[in-house]
Design a protein around this motif. Structure first.
Motif, mmCIF file in Angstrom:
data_model
loop_
_atom_site.group_PDB
_atom_site.id
_atom_site.type_symbol
_atom_site.label_atom_id
_atom_site.label_comp_id
_atom_site.label_asym_id
_atom_site.label_seq_id
_atom_site.Cartn_x
_atom_site.Cartn_y
_atom_site.Cartn_z
ATOM 1 N N SER A 77 6.849 -37.550 5.597
ATOM 2 C CA SER A 77 6.663 -36.928 4.278
ATOM 3 C C SER A 77 5.528 -37.127 4.203
ATOM 4 C CB SER A 77 7.592 -36.820 3.275
ATOM 5 O OG SER A 77 7.107 -36.261 2.140
ATOM 6 N N PHE A 78 4.226 -36.192 3.800
ATOM 7 C CA PHE A 78 3.022 -36.379 3.185
ATOM 8 C C PHE A 78 2.970 -36.128 1.890
ATOM 9 C CE2 PHE A 78 2.738 -35.443 7.759
ATOM 10 C CZ PHE A 78 1.872 -36.218 8.114
ATOM 11 N N GLU A 79 4.027 -35.839 1.156
ATOM 12 C CA GLU A 79 3.957 -35.475 -0.111
ATOM 13 C C GLU A 79 3.254 -36.207 -1.266
ATOM 14 O OE1 GLU A 79 4.228 -32.612 -2.853
ATOM 15 O OE2 GLU A 79 5.681 -32.450 -1.081
ATOM 16 N N ASP A 80 3.471 -37.572 -1.135
ATOM 17 C CA ASP A 80 2.748 -38.625 -1.989
ATOM 18 C C ASP A 80 1.420 -38.553 -1.722
ATOM 19 O OD1 ASP A 80 5.037 -38.834 -3.493
ATOM 20 O OD2 ASP A 80 5.754 -40.747 -2.517
ATOM 21 N N ASP A 81 1.128 -38.831 -0.580
ATOM 22 C CA ASP A 81 -0.059 -38.984 0.200
ATOM 23 C C ASP A 81 -1.103 -37.819 -0.164
ATOM 24 O OD1 ASP A 81 -0.003 -41.632 1.460
ATOM 25 O OD2 ASP A 81 1.272 -40.494 2.953
ATOM 26 N N ALA A 82 -0.652 -36.687 -0.058
ATOM 27 C CA ALA A 82 -1.451 -35.521 -0.334
ATOM 28 C C ALA A 82 -1.846 -35.500 -1.967
ATOM 29 C CB ALA A 82 -0.718 -34.163 -0.035
ATOM 30 N N ALA A 83 -0.527 -35.858 -2.703
ATOM 31 C CA ALA A 83 -0.872 -35.739 -4.268
ATOM 32 C C ALA A 83 -2.120 -36.595 -4.548
ATOM 33 C CB ALA A 83 0.380 -36.320 -5.139
ATOM 34 N N LEU A 85 -4.606 -37.826 -2.043
ATOM 35 C CA LEU A 85 -5.716 -37.365 -1.498
ATOM 36 C C LEU A 85 -6.416 -36.060 -2.167
ATOM 37 C CD1 LEU A 85 -7.519 -37.218 1.290
ATOM 38 C CD2 LEU A 85 -5.749 -35.551 2.109
ATOM 39 N N LEU A 86 -5.619 -35.220 -2.830
ATOM 40 C CA LEU A 86 -6.231 -33.800 -3.581
ATOM 41 C C LEU A 86 -6.391 -34.157 -4.959
ATOM 42 C CD1 LEU A 86 -3.924 -31.310 -1.332
ATOM 43 C CD2 LEU A 86 -6.257 -32.201 -0.706
ATOM 44 N N ASP A 87 -6.492 -35.529 -5.301
ATOM 45 C CA ASP A 87 -6.597 -35.527 -6.847
ATOM 46 C C ASP A 87 -7.950 -35.555 -7.213
ATOM 47 O OD1 ASP A 87 -5.648 -35.754 -9.427
ATOM 48 O OD2 ASP A 87 -5.300 -38.153 -9.173
ATOM 49 N N ALA A 88 -8.726 -34.592 -7.280
ATOM 50 C CA ALA A 88 -10.038 -34.441 -7.842
ATOM 51 C C ALA A 88 -10.405 -32.953 -7.905
ATOM 52 C CB ALA A 88 -10.763 -35.006 -6.612
ATOM 53 N N HIS A 96 -14.368 -37.223 -2.784
ATOM 54 C CA HIS A 96 -13.158 -37.831 -3.040
ATOM 55 C C HIS A 96 -12.111 -38.108 -1.926
ATOM 56 C CE1 HIS A 96 -9.424 -39.012 -5.124
ATOM 57 N NE2 HIS A 96 -8.794 -37.971 -4.399
ATOM 58 N N MET A 97 -11.894 -37.123 -1.051
ATOM 59 C CA MET A 97 -11.018 -37.164 0.035
ATOM 60 C C MET A 97 -11.948 -38.163 1.174
ATOM 61 S SD MET A 97 -9.133 -33.389 0.783
ATOM 62 C CE MET A 97 -10.576 -32.606 1.101
ATOM 63 N N VAL A 98 -12.906 -38.113 1.513
ATOM 64 C CA VAL A 98 -13.777 -38.940 2.559
ATOM 65 C C VAL A 98 -13.514 -40.512 1.943
ATOM 66 C CG1 VAL A 98 -15.834 -39.806 3.536
ATOM 67 C CG2 VAL A 98 -15.239 -37.223 3.445
#
Length: 203
Positions: A77-83, A85-88, A96-98
């Motif tokens: 699952s990428f759910e927590d990681d995506a949250a 990663l995309l938190d900006a 932010h992602m880089v």
């Protein structure tokens, strides 16, 4: 007022030592499972090998995750990681992602999205990994974008991140690994941001 009562507005007490230990143990198990997911086919990975790498016993893995399938459902699952990663805000999301990809690799040895590269190792489980990646990362990002071709632009932005992760964590490029993260963000983030906010400053 009892000794256990927290006054209104006061900060919550820190987690009990047992809880901290449990969270650290679960994190170690997940990190070990990710390690093997990037190196072996799913069918060849054993709970014993995951437990040994995490420094725990196989019964403890089962205590926290229930089964091998349940453990790898979490890892796939990428759910927590995506949250995270995309938190900006969208206008600063590229930098932010880089930064998040680079700091995750440097500080934790765990890229938030790079395990999608190993989907071909895992047969039908690779299909699960791809489906999760699509819905939890690229489609989630696309939903935040405005303007035409949002899906394509989201995929191109994430592709740029994957390329950076491959160079840092797999190819182990010496220039990338020995550069300051601030410098890498300044150089690389525009290549991501241009897909997120085309035509705007920084995009």
């Amino acid at each position: 007022m009892s000794a256990m009562t927290v006054p209104p507005g006061a900060p919550a007490p820190p987690p009990a030592p047992g809880r901290r230990d449990a969270e650290a143990t679960k994190a170690a198990i997940l990190k070990a499972a990710r390690h093997f997911l990037a190196r072996q086919a799913h069918g060849h990975i054993t709970l014993k090998s995951v437990a040994e790498r995490a420094g725990v016993s196989p019964p403890l893995v089962l205590k926290y995750f229930g089964s091998k399938d349940a453990l790898f459902a979490r890892v796939m699952s990428f759910e927590d990681d995506a949250a995270t990663l995309l938190d900006a805000p969208l206008d600063t999301l590229g930098p932010h992602m880089v930064r998040h990809v680079l700091e995750s690799q440097r500080d934790r040895g765990a890229d938030p999205v790079l395990r999608i590269v190993f989907a071909p190792l895992h047969g039908a489980h690779g299909d699960v990994l791809r489906a999760n990646f699509r819905t939890q990362v690229t489609e989630r990002l696309a939903d935040r974008l405005t303007g035409p071709d949002a899906g394509l632009r989201a995929e191109l932005a994430v592709a740029a991140l994957l390329g950076l992760g491959v160079m840092y964590g797999i190819a182990r490029g010496q220039g990338v690994r020995h550069s300051a993260i601030d410098d890498l963000v300044e150089r690389y983030a525009p290549a991501v941001q241009i897909h997120l906010t085309p035509g705007r400053p920084g995009g």
